[in-house]
Write a protein that holds these residues in place. Structure first.
Motif, PDB file in Angstrom:
ATOM      1  N   PHE A  21       0.834  -1.205   0.000  1.00  0.00           N
ATOM      2  CA  PHE A  21       0.000   0.000   0.000  1.00  0.00           C
ATOM      3  C   PHE A  21       0.869   1.256   0.000  1.00  0.00           C
ATOM      4  O   PHE A  21       1.738   1.446   0.857  1.00  0.00           O
ATOM      5  CB  PHE A  21      -0.911   0.004   1.223  1.00  0.00           C
ATOM      6  CG  PHE A  21      -1.716   1.269   1.376  1.00  0.00           C
ATOM      7  CD1 PHE A  21      -2.804   1.506   0.563  1.00  0.00           C
ATOM      8  CD2 PHE A  21      -1.373   2.223   2.328  1.00  0.00           C
ATOM      9  CE1 PHE A  21      -3.554   2.666   0.688  1.00  0.00           C
ATOM     10  CE2 PHE A  21      -2.105   3.381   2.465  1.00  0.00           C
ATOM     11  CZ  PHE A  21      -3.199   3.617   1.643  1.00  0.00           C
ATOM     12  N   LEU A  22       0.595   2.124  -0.959  1.00  0.00           N
ATOM     13  CA  LEU A  22       1.279   3.406  -1.082  1.00  0.00           C
ATOM     14  C   LEU A  22       0.227   4.504  -1.087  1.00  0.00           C
ATOM     15  O   LEU A  22      -0.590   4.595  -2.003  1.00  0.00           O
ATOM     16  CB  LEU A  22       2.102   3.456  -2.376  1.00  0.00           C
ATOM     17  CG  LEU A  22       2.902   4.731  -2.631  1.00  0.00           C
ATOM     18  CD1 LEU A  22       4.003   4.895  -1.590  1.00  0.00           C
ATOM     19  CD2 LEU A  22       3.499   4.707  -4.040  1.00  0.00           C
ATOM     20  N   LYS A  23       0.220   5.330  -0.055  1.00  0.00           N
ATOM     21  CA  LYS A  23      -0.776   6.390   0.062  1.00  0.00           C
ATOM     22  C   LYS A  23      -0.503   7.500  -0.935  1.00  0.00           C
ATOM     23  O   LYS A  23       0.587   8.054  -1.004  1.00  0.00           O
ATOM     24  CB  LYS A  23      -0.756   6.962   1.489  1.00  0.00           C
ATOM     25  CG  LYS A  23      -1.771   8.069   1.725  1.00  0.00           C
ATOM     26  CD  LYS A  23      -3.203   7.581   1.511  1.00  0.00           C
ATOM     27  CE  LYS A  23      -4.222   8.688   1.755  1.00  0.00           C
ATOM     28  NZ  LYS A  23      -5.598   8.252   1.439  1.00  0.00           N
ATOM     29  N   ARG A  24      -1.530   7.810  -1.739  1.00  0.00           N
ATOM     30  CA  ARG A  24      -1.397   8.871  -2.728  1.00  0.00           C
ATOM     31  C   ARG A  24      -2.178  10.105  -2.296  1.00  0.00           C
ATOM     32  O   ARG A  24      -3.238  10.003  -1.680  1.00  0.00           O
ATOM     33  CB  ARG A  24      -1.944   8.423  -4.091  1.00  0.00           C
ATOM     34  CG  ARG A  24      -1.200   7.278  -4.732  1.00  0.00           C
ATOM     35  CD  ARG A  24      -1.769   7.040  -6.137  1.00  0.00           C
ATOM     36  NE  ARG A  24      -1.220   5.847  -6.731  1.00  0.00           N
ATOM     37  CZ  ARG A  24      -1.697   4.627  -6.502  1.00  0.00           C
ATOM     38  NH1 ARG A  24      -2.722   4.460  -5.679  1.00  0.00           N
ATOM     39  NH2 ARG A  24      -1.152   3.581  -7.086  1.00  0.00           N
ATOM     40  N   VAL A  25      -1.666  11.250  -2.653  1.00  0.00           N
ATOM     41  CA  VAL A  25      -2.391  12.499  -2.437  1.00  0.00           C
ATOM     42  C   VAL A  25      -3.652  12.472  -3.297  1.00  0.00           C
ATOM     43  O   VAL A  25      -3.634  12.016  -4.448  1.00  0.00           O
ATOM     44  CB  VAL A  25      -1.508  13.712  -2.817  1.00  0.00           C
ATOM     45  CG1 VAL A  25      -2.275  15.018  -2.641  1.00  0.00           C
ATOM     46  CG2 VAL A  25      -0.228  13.716  -1.991  1.00  0.00           C
ATOM     47  N   HIS A  26      -4.766  12.946  -2.733  1.00  0.00           N
ATOM     48  CA  HIS A  26      -6.050  13.012  -3.423  1.00  0.00           C
ATOM     49  C   HIS A  26      -6.668  11.635  -3.692  1.00  0.00           C
ATOM     50  O   HIS A  26      -7.603  11.529  -4.496  1.00  0.00           O
ATOM     51  CB  HIS A  26      -5.946  13.778  -4.758  1.00  0.00           C
ATOM     52  CG  HIS A  26      -5.324  15.135  -4.618  1.00  0.00           C
ATOM     53  ND1 HIS A  26      -5.762  16.056  -3.692  1.00  0.00           N
ATOM     54  CD2 HIS A  26      -4.281  15.711  -5.287  1.00  0.00           C
ATOM     55  CE1 HIS A  26      -5.034  17.158  -3.796  1.00  0.00           C
ATOM     56  NE2 HIS A  26      -4.125  16.972  -4.738  1.00  0.00           N
ATOM     57  N   ASP A  27      -6.154  10.584  -3.054  1.00  0.00           N
ATOM     58  CA  ASP A  27      -6.759   9.252  -3.173  1.00  0.00           C
ATOM     59  C   ASP A  27      -7.306   8.884  -1.801  1.00  0.00           C
ATOM     60  O   ASP A  27      -6.563   8.842  -0.811  1.00  0.00           O
ATOM     61  CB  ASP A  27      -5.719   8.228  -3.624  1.00  0.00           C
ATOM     62  CG  ASP A  27      -6.356   6.869  -3.925  1.00  0.00           C
ATOM     63  OD1 ASP A  27      -7.449   6.591  -3.391  1.00  0.00           O
ATOM     64  OD2 ASP A  27      -5.748   6.093  -4.691  1.00  0.00           O
ATOM     65  N   ALA A  28      -8.607   8.629  -1.726  1.00  0.00           N
ATOM     66  CA  ALA A  28      -9.252   8.389  -0.434  1.00  0.00           C
ATOM     67  C   ALA A  28      -9.038   6.974   0.099  1.00  0.00           C
ATOM     68  O   ALA A  28      -9.425   6.668   1.227  1.00  0.00           O
ATOM     69  CB  ALA A  28     -10.755   8.654  -0.555  1.00  0.00           C
ATOM     70  N   THR A  29      -8.420   6.099  -0.690  1.00  0.00           N
ATOM     71  CA  THR A  29      -8.213   4.714  -0.249  1.00  0.00           C
ATOM     72  C   THR A  29      -7.327   4.668   0.988  1.00  0.00           C
ATOM     73  O   THR A  29      -6.275   5.316   1.051  1.00  0.00           O
ATOM     74  CB  THR A  29      -7.552   3.881  -1.362  1.00  0.00           C
ATOM     75  OG1 THR A  29      -8.362   3.939  -2.533  1.00  0.00           O
ATOM     76  CG2 THR A  29      -7.400   2.432  -0.935  1.00  0.00           C
TER      77      THR A  29
END
Length: 260
Positions: A229-237
């Motif tokens: 899992f890689l948290k992205r900006v503007h991604d609510a996942t």
């Protein structure tokens, strides 16, 4: 006892296959390094003369296991061994069942995912699906990952038969010549109780590995499905979203192969 020992030694000597052993030594050498090697370097690392291995190298190249670099001075391992492993019926059936499930998982989470199996003392990634986004992190299919540095490996070990777990750990100790992590037993027990692994990547900062087992009919892991899992900006996942979809995907795949 002495007679039995002597008999075994005589049998071993009678059935030795020097040419096969040289060929396997060469393949294992290339598999253990990412370097491209000259014939002289291969001979030196194996403790043999160039004349001893020359014909074997030519044979392996002709059969497609080795390939020459453009300057024809060095040799590298091809993907033929990986393709053979992929064609092995159990692995092929597993990946055929897994890929549709993995594509759906990637779609729901906007994350890549990969399927890993235990091979002796390491984890081999047998299937991988990219995130449906322009950026992301993934572990490529065919990769060999250190058993003690892989959430996938720990999940499989924690859901494994005791004798198989012990054998894999012993093989890792022998191959790595390293001590086991102090908390390994407790760590595997926690994963077993929880049913999955979630922890920061052992190798990449900013990545959280979430991994669930793929279980056979007896409830033992034959593989593990993992999302780095890689948290992205503007991604609510979120990681929680990943856990939800990954658990469902693992259950579905286990059911598809006749497991629990």
């Amino acid at each position: 006892m002495k007679v039995a020992t002597k008999s075994k030694a005589q049998a071993a000597a009678r059935y030795t296959t020097p040419a096969l052993e040289k060929g396997l030594d060469i393949l294992e050498l290339f598999a253990s390094t990412s370097e491209e090697l000259t014939k002289r370097e291969v001979a030196r690392r194996l403790g043999r003369s160039v004349s001893e291995i020359f014909r074997m190298l030519v044979c392996l190249e002709q059969r497609g296991y080795l390939a020459q670099t453009p300057d024809e001075d060095r040799l590298r391992l091809t993907l033929k061994l990986f393709r053979l492993a992929q064609e092995h019926p159990p692995v092929r059936r597993l990946t055929e069942k897994a890929l549709p499930v993995m594509h759906e998982l990637a779609h729901h989470t906007n994350q890549s995912c990969h399927l890993g199996v235990l091979d002796s003392y390491e984890v081999i990634i047998v299937a991988q699906v990219d995130a449906p986004t322009s950026t992301g992190f993934y572990v490529k299919a065919g990769s060999h990952v250190d058993l003690m540095e892989a959430a996938t490996g720990h999940v499989i070990l924690s859901h494994q038969r005791p004798e198989m777990r012990r054998r894999a750990i012993d093989a890792w100790k022998h191959a790595s010549n390293s001590p086991l992590p102090d908390d390994l037993d407790a760590h595997l027990q926690r994963i077993r109780r929880r049913g999955y692994e979630e922890r920061p990547s052992y190798q990449v900062a900013g990545v959280t590995n979430v991994s669930y087992p793929i279980l056979d009919a007896q409830g033992y892991a034959i593989a593990a499905l993992t999302v780095p899992f890689l948290k992205r900006v503007h991604d609510a996942t979120t990681v929680r979203d990943v856990r939800t979809h990954l658990e469902e995907a693992a259950r579905q795949l286990s059911k598809e192969i006749g497991g629990l």
